[in-house]
Design an enzyme around this catalytic site. Structure first.
Site, mmCIF file in Angstrom:
data_model
loop_
_atom_site.group_PDB
_atom_site.id
_atom_site.type_symbol
_atom_site.label_atom_id
_atom_site.label_comp_id
_atom_site.label_asym_id
_atom_site.label_seq_id
_atom_site.Cartn_x
_atom_site.Cartn_y
_atom_site.Cartn_z
ATOM 1 C CD GLU A 129 -1.568 -11.515 4.695
ATOM 2 O OE1 GLU A 129 -0.590 -11.762 5.401
ATOM 3 O OE2 GLU A 129 -2.287 -10.454 4.780
ATOM 4 C CD GLU B 277 -13.478 5.627 3.479
ATOM 5 O OE1 GLU B 277 -14.277 6.844 3.427
ATOM 6 O OE2 GLU B 277 -14.140 4.481 3.526
ATOM 7 C CB ILE C 223 -15.606 0.307 -0.627
ATOM 8 C CG1 ILE C 223 -15.342 -1.011 -1.620
ATOM 9 C CG2 ILE C 223 -17.158 0.560 -0.906
ATOM 10 C CD1 ILE C 223 -16.154 -2.329 -1.442
ATOM 11 C CE LYS D 298 -7.272 -5.370 8.066
ATOM 12 N NZ LYS D 298 -6.566 -4.859 7.071
ATOM 13 N NE ARG E 297 8.993 -4.856 8.812
ATOM 14 C CZ ARG E 297 8.250 -5.922 9.047
ATOM 15 N NH1 ARG E 297 8.091 -6.580 9.923
ATOM 16 N NH2 ARG E 297 7.322 -6.265 7.980
ATOM 17 N NE ARG E 298 12.004 -6.454 4.106
ATOM 18 C CZ ARG E 298 11.559 -6.792 2.929
ATOM 19 N NH1 ARG E 298 12.145 -7.403 1.954
ATOM 20 N NH2 ARG E 298 10.127 -6.657 2.476
ATOM 21 N N GLY F 248 -2.091 -15.708 -4.709
ATOM 22 C CA GLY F 248 -1.691 -14.351 -3.891
ATOM 23 C C GLY F 248 -2.924 -13.672 -3.229
ATOM 24 C CB VAL G 74 -1.001 0.104 1.170
ATOM 25 C CG1 VAL G 74 -1.637 1.254 1.529
ATOM 26 C CG2 VAL G 74 -1.864 -1.240 1.090
ATOM 27 C CE LYS H 46 -10.862 -5.437 6.267
ATOM 28 N NZ LYS H 46 -10.752 -6.159 5.213
HETATM 29 N N1 HSE Z 1 -6.929 -9.496 3.852
HETATM 30 C C1 HSE Z 1 -8.049 -8.600 3.721
HETATM 31 C C2 HSE Z 1 -8.987 -9.232 2.535
HETATM 32 C C3 HSE Z 1 -7.496 -7.276 2.917
HETATM 33 O O1 HSE Z 1 -8.692 -10.287 2.279
HETATM 34 O O2 HSE Z 1 -9.934 -8.607 2.154
HETATM 35 C C4 HSE Z 1 -7.108 -6.294 4.146
HETATM 36 O O3 HSE Z 1 -8.119 -5.981 5.097
#
Ligand code: HSE
Length: 430
Positions: free
Chosen positions: A192, A131, A138, A107, A48-49, A189, A17, A207
């Site tokens: 995670e 937001e 959204i 969040k 961090r890196r 992808g 992001v 959320k």
């Molecule tokens: N991992 C979240 C999702 C996105 O799959 O919607 C970040 O909140």
């Protein structure tokens, strides 16, 4: 008129992001300046890196010392996209103490400590905008906080996690099991390496807490949100759902009680009718239904995750906060005046779909029906399929409280003729 002194922005985090935020700040610099009324300057980037090559970012701006960066004293806006509780929480409060407003996508932190962070922002006369914390690109926070501020929101119902929606959609469209669909989401992808936060509903619960708090002008924390993940959803559940003209989604549901005296917030898998607009939200998309007294039903739909969509929300906040800064004002802070109690899950009222494995012999259906009646749970439909002396019994109830349903299931498990409770799923959106 354009101010020549730029607004100084520090970026905490330069991952998926953060790097997009930096890129758009550079490529859209002229438009952003015109919209805000002053140029925006990237004044520092905490990472961090430090050795990683970051295209388009001056290496002289990169630092590993985020604390020193937020303490500089000349920053206008700190953008926090590192996530997690610490060090994000301390960095945000330090930024307020040193004169900056904050735009965050965090969040988990907002759901846990939103009240304290809002109080810190207010104490220092600064903005806290977030937001990007809910449903990526959204617009939801600002519509709830500003556009609907004159209305009375009664319900927020939505798909706020893209990873789980991708997995459930895959299971629905291909008949795959949970693990197979998760493996595909990981390979593409969407999931995670450790998918716990998504598949166990923690991400959606955070959320839900944020949305409920804003919608109902009440403090709702992560711990107030009832949460069930979607790892137990099976291909058989989807087959059952289809027979009812439904599909299965992981929903975040925030509701005001009918008497208006309390609210609830919950995240769990649920069957919804195929005719409901949320049923057609495919892949990793998010969608949120908002029901208010005067507006009626509103639906917000779009990409709920990913670098570029999330950066869009961050930049929208950056523009708003930049404008406030130039105007010497701040936007709306926390609105928790209603202070409604958050009721426990047992008080939630909804419909249920229960699959039981039972003995197929005279009197079993009557026994099962009696247990429902004894707990005040009214049966809507019953479907039975028998084979070799055993049967699968699917009961769909009318609206009942979660506590009543829980008592029913406990009693059903004690019947000799009930071999097992194969699944319990709530039915929503009718
Ligand atoms: N991992 C979240 C999702 C996105 O799959 O919607 C970040 O909140």
């Amino acid at each position: 008129m354009m101010r020549t002194r730029p607004l100084k922005v520090a970026l905490l985090g330069c991952g998926v992001v953060g790097s997009e935020v930096a890129r758009i700040m550079t490529t859209h610099a002229d438009d952003l300046a015109a919209r805000i009324g002053a140029p925006v300057e990237l004044a520092g980037v905490a990472v961090r890196r430090p050795d990683k090559v970051r295209e388009g970012i001056d290496p002289a701006l990169v630092t590993t010392d985020a604390t020193a960066l937020v303490k500089r004293g000349d920053l206008d806006i700190v953008v926090e996209v590192i996530g997690g509780i610490e060090p994000a929480r301390t960095l945000i409060t330090t930024a307020f103490e040193h004169g900056a407003s904050v735009v965050s996508a965090n969040k988990a932190l907002l759901a846990q400590d939103g009240a304290a962070l809002h109080a810190a922002a207010e104490e220092h006369g600064k903005d806290l905008y977030y937001e990007a914390a809910v449903a990526g690109a959204i617009p939801l926070i600002r519509p709830l906080r500003e556009s609907l501020a004159g209305d009375k929101v009664n319900r927020v119902l939505g798909i706020v996690n893209g990873t789980t929606n991708f997995i459930l959609d895959k299971m629905d469209s291909t008949g795959a099991g949970y693990q197979e669909a998760l493996d595909e989401a990981t390979a593409l992808g969407y999931a995670e390496a450790d998918p716990t936060a998504d598949v166990e509903g923690f991400d959606a619960a955070a959320k839900a807490a944020i949305l409920a708090g804003i919608a109902f002008h009440t403090r709702v924390r992560l711990d107030d949100v009832y949460r069930e993940g979607m790892t137990e959803v099976t291909a058989a559940d989807f087959a059952s759902a289809r027979e009812m003209g439904c599909t299965i989604k992981l929903l975040a549901i925030c509701e005001r009680a009918e008497d208006g005296a309390s609210v609830t917030a919950r995240v769990h898998p649920a069957m919804i009718p195929l005719s409901h607009p949320l049923a057609s939200v495919r892949g990793a998309y998010n969608a949120v239904f908002v029901e208010s007294d005067a507006s009626g039903q509103l639906m917000f739909y779009g990409p709920g995750a990913g670098g570029s969509p999330t950066a869009s929300a961050v930049l929208g906040d950056l523009v708003a906060v930049g404008r406030n800064r130039l105007g010497g004002t701040t936007g709306p802070g926390e609105s928790a005046y209603a202070a409604l109690p958050v009721s426990p899950m047992g008080e939630v009222v909804t419909r249920y779909h229960i699959s039981l494995d039972v003995a197929d012999k005279p009197g079993v259906l009557a026994q099962v029906a009696t247990v429902f009646a004894e707990h005040g749970v009214s049966i809507d439909t019953v479907r039975q399929q028998g084979k070799d002396g055993e049967a699968s019994l699917v009961v769909v109830t009318h609206r009942a409280s979660d506590a009543a349903l829980g008592g029913t299931v406990e009693a059903l498990r004690k019947l000799d003729t009930v071999r097992g409770v194969a699944s319990i799923m709530r039915v929503e959106g009718e």
